[in-house]
Scaffold this active site. Structure first.
Site, mmCIF file in Angstrom:
data_model
loop_
_atom_site.group_PDB
_atom_site.id
_atom_site.type_symbol
_atom_site.label_atom_id
_atom_site.label_comp_id
_atom_site.label_asym_id
_atom_site.label_seq_id
_atom_site.Cartn_x
_atom_site.Cartn_y
_atom_site.Cartn_z
ATOM 1 N N PHE A 15 0.829 -1.215 0.000
ATOM 2 C CA PHE A 15 0.000 0.000 0.000
ATOM 3 C C PHE A 15 0.865 1.268 0.000
ATOM 4 O O PHE A 15 0.841 2.068 -0.950
ATOM 5 C CB PHE A 15 -0.939 -0.078 1.217
ATOM 6 C CG PHE A 15 -1.491 1.218 1.720
ATOM 7 C CD1 PHE A 15 -2.028 2.165 0.854
ATOM 8 C CD2 PHE A 15 -1.496 1.492 3.092
ATOM 9 C CE1 PHE A 15 -2.549 3.368 1.345
ATOM 10 C CE2 PHE A 15 -2.009 2.670 3.589
ATOM 11 C CZ PHE A 15 -2.525 3.622 2.709
ATOM 12 N N SER A 85 0.781 -6.333 10.814
ATOM 13 C CA SER A 85 -0.460 -6.409 11.584
ATOM 14 C C SER A 85 -0.209 -6.597 13.083
ATOM 15 O O SER A 85 0.510 -7.521 13.495
ATOM 16 C CB SER A 85 -1.314 -7.563 11.051
ATOM 17 O OG SER A 85 -2.278 -7.930 11.998
ATOM 18 N N SER A 125 3.481 4.834 15.021
ATOM 19 C CA SER A 125 3.044 5.444 16.279
ATOM 20 C C SER A 125 2.725 4.391 17.330
ATOM 21 O O SER A 125 2.574 4.715 18.511
ATOM 22 C CB SER A 125 1.805 6.303 16.038
ATOM 23 O OG SER A 125 0.744 5.488 15.623
ATOM 24 N N TYR A 148 4.343 -6.251 17.645
ATOM 25 C CA TYR A 148 4.535 -5.358 16.497
ATOM 26 C C TYR A 148 5.176 -4.045 16.934
ATOM 27 O O TYR A 148 6.163 -3.591 16.339
ATOM 28 C CB TYR A 148 3.176 -5.100 15.824
ATOM 29 C CG TYR A 148 3.221 -4.031 14.760
ATOM 30 C CD1 TYR A 148 3.689 -4.328 13.487
ATOM 31 C CD2 TYR A 148 2.803 -2.731 15.025
ATOM 32 C CE1 TYR A 148 3.741 -3.357 12.504
ATOM 33 C CE2 TYR A 148 2.852 -1.749 14.055
ATOM 34 C CZ TYR A 148 3.315 -2.065 12.798
ATOM 35 O OH TYR A 148 3.373 -1.093 11.837
ATOM 36 N N VAL A 191 -8.961 0.693 9.498
ATOM 37 C CA VAL A 191 -10.408 0.856 9.539
ATOM 38 C C VAL A 191 -10.969 1.559 8.297
ATOM 39 O O VAL A 191 -12.089 1.259 7.860
ATOM 40 C CB VAL A 191 -10.820 1.588 10.844
ATOM 41 C CG1 VAL A 191 -10.352 3.031 10.852
ATOM 42 C CG2 VAL A 191 -12.315 1.515 11.077
HETATM 43 C C1 UD1 Z 1 -3.203 1.379 13.125
HETATM 44 C C2 UD1 Z 1 -2.406 0.358 12.368
HETATM 45 C C3 UD1 Z 1 -1.139 0.013 13.095
HETATM 46 C C4 UD1 Z 1 -0.372 1.296 13.345
HETATM 47 C C5 UD1 Z 1 -1.252 2.314 14.059
HETATM 48 C C6 UD1 Z 1 -0.575 3.650 14.163
HETATM 49 C C7 UD1 Z 1 -3.738 -1.075 10.940
HETATM 50 C C8 UD1 Z 1 -4.495 -2.341 10.851
HETATM 51 N N1 UD1 Z 1 -3.206 -0.827 12.153
HETATM 52 O O1 UD1 Z 1 -3.662 0.821 14.389
HETATM 53 O O2 UD1 Z 1 -0.338 -0.862 12.339
HETATM 54 O O3 UD1 Z 1 0.766 1.028 14.130
HETATM 55 O O4 UD1 Z 1 -2.451 2.524 13.322
HETATM 56 O O5 UD1 Z 1 -0.242 4.127 12.916
HETATM 57 O O6 UD1 Z 1 -3.586 -0.336 9.992
HETATM 58 N N2 UD1 Z 1 -12.248 -0.004 14.227
HETATM 59 C C9 UD1 Z 1 -13.617 -0.120 14.171
HETATM 60 N N3 UD1 Z 1 -14.164 -1.016 13.305
HETATM 61 C C10 UD1 Z 1 -13.403 -1.811 12.483
HETATM 62 C C11 UD1 Z 1 -11.995 -1.691 12.565
HETATM 63 C C12 UD1 Z 1 -11.446 -0.781 13.455
HETATM 64 O O7 UD1 Z 1 -14.345 0.566 14.892
HETATM 65 O O8 UD1 Z 1 -13.961 -2.598 11.702
HETATM 66 C C13 UD1 Z 1 -11.688 0.981 15.158
HETATM 67 C C14 UD1 Z 1 -10.662 0.382 16.101
HETATM 68 O O9 UD1 Z 1 -11.292 -0.191 17.210
HETATM 69 C C15 UD1 Z 1 -9.835 1.622 16.447
HETATM 70 C C16 UD1 Z 1 -9.910 2.484 15.181
HETATM 71 O O10 UD1 Z 1 -11.002 1.985 14.424
HETATM 72 O O11 UD1 Z 1 -10.382 2.310 17.537
HETATM 73 C C17 UD1 Z 1 -8.666 2.394 14.336
HETATM 74 O O12 UD1 Z 1 -8.366 1.013 14.148
HETATM 75 P P1 UD1 Z 1 -7.287 0.503 13.075
HETATM 76 O O13 UD1 Z 1 -7.548 1.119 11.768
HETATM 77 O O14 UD1 Z 1 -7.250 -0.984 13.163
HETATM 78 O O15 UD1 Z 1 -5.930 1.184 13.575
HETATM 79 P P2 UD1 Z 1 -5.116 1.170 14.938
HETATM 80 O O16 UD1 Z 1 -5.513 0.052 15.835
HETATM 81 O O17 UD1 Z 1 -5.186 2.561 15.484
#
Ligand code: UD1
Length: 314
Positions: A15, A85, A125, A148, A191
């Site tokens: 990506f 991940s 981060s 990670y 997300v």
């Molecule tokens: C992401 C990165 C991680 C990186 C961090 C900081 C991904 C998978 N993870 O973590 O590698 O180190 O940013 O840059 O890219 N959520 C929902 N519904 C969903 C999926 C997620 O509500 O279907 C929420 C999660 O609970 C969270 C937020 O969205 O509160 C962001 O989640 P996600 O995109 O997975 O990122 P991070 O966990 O912040």
């Protein structure tokens, strides 16, 4: 800026790597892209492959001989290849360490042998972990809470050590919640990619928890620009620098903005239990990025998402 330079990008078919490759080629650089194709997709390199200044090599950063061959004559290395991940790293901590830490040491060693001028590393981060202080600034203690996060922290520490001990110019960029074109929709994806796919199907996305958690979402074009600046910025070597929009948004607000940008305001987010290990708030102090890289973000979460939708429609 990088015109006529020879640049190597690891994780080139992924990506962020593939978005970076396209920008480097547009800037006039010659680019060698490496990928083991574990997460990467050749379609991400369709435009790049049409350029006479692009070469693709399939191989793994755990393979030192492969790296030494690939780095001959290279000026700048961007190390984007990674085990990416957080949940997968909890299932496979050893593999995460082999790729992210072992791979980093290989990249740095090969760069030394081949007299590479500068190595720019994709940090995260996630290394700040569960520290409550906001915004996150580079001087804070690091408390990663996943394998990670630990692997990215160790890789960063190697970059700093190689700068001090061997004089290799290394720059670590701490990415905050990057999103944009070519991000995969999978259970392990960020997300935004997941929600965009749901919204496109006319389905309600699921927010984990009450949706009041916030993130500093960063559009990939800003991340790419920070990388381009990091290749030549005179004050960057030896530093770790936050790369973010600096403007956090709650999941509730961002989800509503996503519905609006897609013309699907009739959709409604569902809520499920809070995701284990989720931190509540994350946002970056981006003062150092301005000072050391002259980087100022051009997008926030909403304007970046609108740009993503425009790009997808084209
Ligand atoms: C992401 C990165 C991680 C990186 C961090 C900081 C991904 C998978 N993870 O973590 O590698 O180190 O940013 O840059 O890219 N959520 C929902 N519904 C969903 C999926 C997620 O509500 O279907 C929420 C999660 O609970 C969270 C937020 O969205 O509160 C962001 O989640 P996600 O995109 O997975 O990122 P991070 O966990 O912040």
């Amino acid at each position: 800026m990088l015109k006529d330079k020879k640049v190597l990008v690891t994780g080139a078919a992924g990506f962020i790597g593939s978005n970076l490759v396209d920008a480097l080629l547009a800037d006039g650089a010659s680019v060698v892209g490496l990928d083991n194709m574990f997460n990467g997709r050749m379609e991400n390199l369709a435009d790049a492959s049409a350029s006479p200044r692009f070469a693709f090599l399939k191989g793994d950063v755990r393979d030192m001989t492969f790296l030494l061959d690939a780095m001959a004559g290279i000026d700048v290395v961007y190390h984007e290849a990674a085990f990416t991940s957080v949940p997968q790293s909890i299932k496979m901590p050893q593999l995460c360490n082999d790729v992210n830490v072992g791979g980093m040491v290989n990249v740095l060693n090969a760069a030394r042998v081949r007299d590479v001028k500068r190595v720019v590393f994709a940090s995260s981060s996630s290394i700040y972990g569960d520290t409550p202080t906001l915004p996150k600034h580079e001087g804070m203690p690091l408390r990663p809470i996943s394998p990670y996060g630990v692997s990215k922290m160790a890789a960063e520490a190697y970059c700093t050590a190689y700068h001090h001990v061997y004089g290799l110019e290394t720059v670590s960029l701490r990415y905050f919640n990057v999103f944009g074109p070519r991000q995969k929709d999978s259970p392990y994806s960020g997300v935004v990619a997941i929600f965009l796919a749901r919204i496109a199907e006319g389905k309600n996305p699921t927010i984990f928890g009450d949706g009041e958690q916030s993130r500093d979402f960063t559009y990939v074009k800003d991340v790419v620009r920070a990388n381009m600046l990091a290749a030549t910025a005179p004050d960057a070597p030896g530093k770790a620098i936050n790369v973010a929009s600096g403007r956090p948004i709650t999941m509730n607000d961002f989800t509503k903005a996503m519905f609006k940008a897609c013309g699907k305001e009739h959709l409604q987010a569902q809520h499920a239990g809070k995701r284990p290990g989720d931190i509540l708030h994350s946002f970056a102090d981006i003062t150092l990025a301005k000072e050391a890289l002259d980087f100022v973000p051009r997008y926030d979460a909403v304007s970046g998402f609108e740009e993503l939708v425009r790009t997808m429609r084209q």
